[in-house]
Design a protein around this motif. Structure first.
Motif, PDB file in Angstrom:
ATOM      1  N   PHE A   1      10.098  24.661 -67.846  1.00 12.30           N
ATOM      2  CA  PHE A   1       8.948  24.479 -66.922  1.00 12.30           C
ATOM      3  C   PHE A   1       9.531  24.258 -65.524  1.00 12.30           C
ATOM      4  N   ASN A   2       8.653  24.489 -64.584  1.00 10.38           N
ATOM      5  CA  ASN A   2       9.012  24.257 -63.001  1.00 10.38           C
ATOM      6  C   ASN A   2       8.693  22.713 -62.405  1.00 10.38           C
ATOM      7  N   ALA A   3       9.752  21.963 -62.375  1.00 10.11           N
ATOM      8  CA  ALA A   3       9.624  20.547 -62.192  1.00 10.11           C
ATOM      9  C   ALA A   3       8.738  20.597 -60.549  1.00 10.11           C
ATOM     10  N   ALA A   4       8.968  21.451 -59.599  1.00  7.99           N
ATOM     11  CA  ALA A   4       8.524  21.401 -58.398  1.00  7.99           C
ATOM     12  C   ALA A   4       7.114  21.447 -58.287  1.00  7.99           C
ATOM     13  N   VAL A   5       6.289  22.424 -59.303  1.00  5.90           N
ATOM     14  CA  VAL A   5       5.182  22.357 -59.447  1.00  5.90           C
ATOM     15  C   VAL A   5       4.649  21.221 -60.126  1.00  5.90           C
TER      16      VAL A   5
ATOM     17  N   ILE B   1       1.535  15.773 -58.924  1.00  5.18           N
ATOM     18  CA  ILE B   1       1.512  14.313 -59.168  1.00  5.18           C
ATOM     19  C   ILE B   1       1.263  13.675 -57.565  1.00  5.18           C
ATOM     20  N   ALA B   2       2.226  14.468 -56.659  1.00  6.10           N
ATOM     21  CA  ALA B   2       2.188  13.986 -55.159  1.00  6.10           C
ATOM     22  C   ALA B   2       0.922  13.950 -54.491  1.00  6.10           C
TER      23      ALA B   2
ATOM     24  N   LEU C   1      -3.966   9.784 -64.035  1.00  4.01           N
ATOM     25  CA  LEU C   1      -2.879  10.563 -63.780  1.00  4.01           C
ATOM     26  C   LEU C   1      -2.209  11.112 -65.194  1.00  4.01           C
ATOM     27  N   ARG C   2      -2.210  10.493 -66.055  1.00  2.00           N
ATOM     28  CA  ARG C   2      -1.722  10.982 -67.254  1.00  2.00           C
ATOM     29  C   ARG C   2      -2.454  11.788 -68.071  1.00  2.00           C
ATOM     30  N   GLN C   3      -3.934  11.657 -67.979  1.00  2.00           N
ATOM     31  CA  GLN C   3      -4.862  12.530 -68.328  1.00  2.00           C
ATOM     32  C   GLN C   3      -4.721  13.780 -67.606  1.00  2.00           C
TER      33      GLN C   3
ATOM     34  N   ARG D   1      -3.335  19.589 -67.584  1.00  2.29           N
ATOM     35  CA  ARG D   1      -2.862  20.802 -66.534  1.00  2.29           C
ATOM     36  C   ARG D   1      -1.518  21.289 -67.351  1.00  2.29           C
ATOM     37  N   PHE D   2      -0.636  20.429 -67.986  1.00  2.00           N
ATOM     38  CA  PHE D   2       0.672  20.989 -68.251  1.00  2.00           C
ATOM     39  C   PHE D   2       1.024  20.926 -69.916  1.00  2.00           C
ATOM     40  N   GLY D   3       0.150  20.214 -70.551  1.00  2.04           N
ATOM     41  CA  GLY D   3       0.186  20.032 -71.894  1.00  2.04           C
ATOM     42  C   GLY D   3       1.424  19.094 -72.462  1.00  2.04           C
TER      43      GLY D   3
END
Length: 86
Positions: free
Chosen positions: A21-25, A30-31, A68-70, A75-77
């Motif tokens: 997965f792409n961490a930058a996404v 999050i930001a 945020l957790r939800q 979004r990412f699973g």
């Protein structure tokens, strides 16, 4: 001094147990969340432990971590959404 330094993230594409997965996404997602000032996602490992996904973030007081957790799970699973926050 309030600083957290992360070292060793060699690229934007991370691998958690064979799932890339792409961490930058995720960093950007999050930001952009209300109350978050900065964020960095990374994969954690431990002795005898499976890899996990974590996020270091700087947030305002009163920030809604549950929301945020939800949002991340939606979004990412579960396979790549951070489950540990610092």
């Amino acid at each position: 001094d309030g600083m957290l330094a992360l070292a060793g993230r060699e690229g934007e594409v991370l691998n958690r147990g064979g799932v890339k997965f792409n961490a930058a996404v995720q960093d950007e997602f999050i930001a952009s969340f209300a109350g978050v000032k900065d964020a960095a996602v990374f994969v954690t490992t431990g002795v005898g432990a499976a890899a996990g996904v974590a996020a270091a973030l700087v947030a305002d007081e009163g920030f809604d971590m549950r929301a945020l957790r939800q949002a991340l799970a939606d979004r990412f699973g579960a396979a790549t959404a951070p489950s540990v926050f610092m």
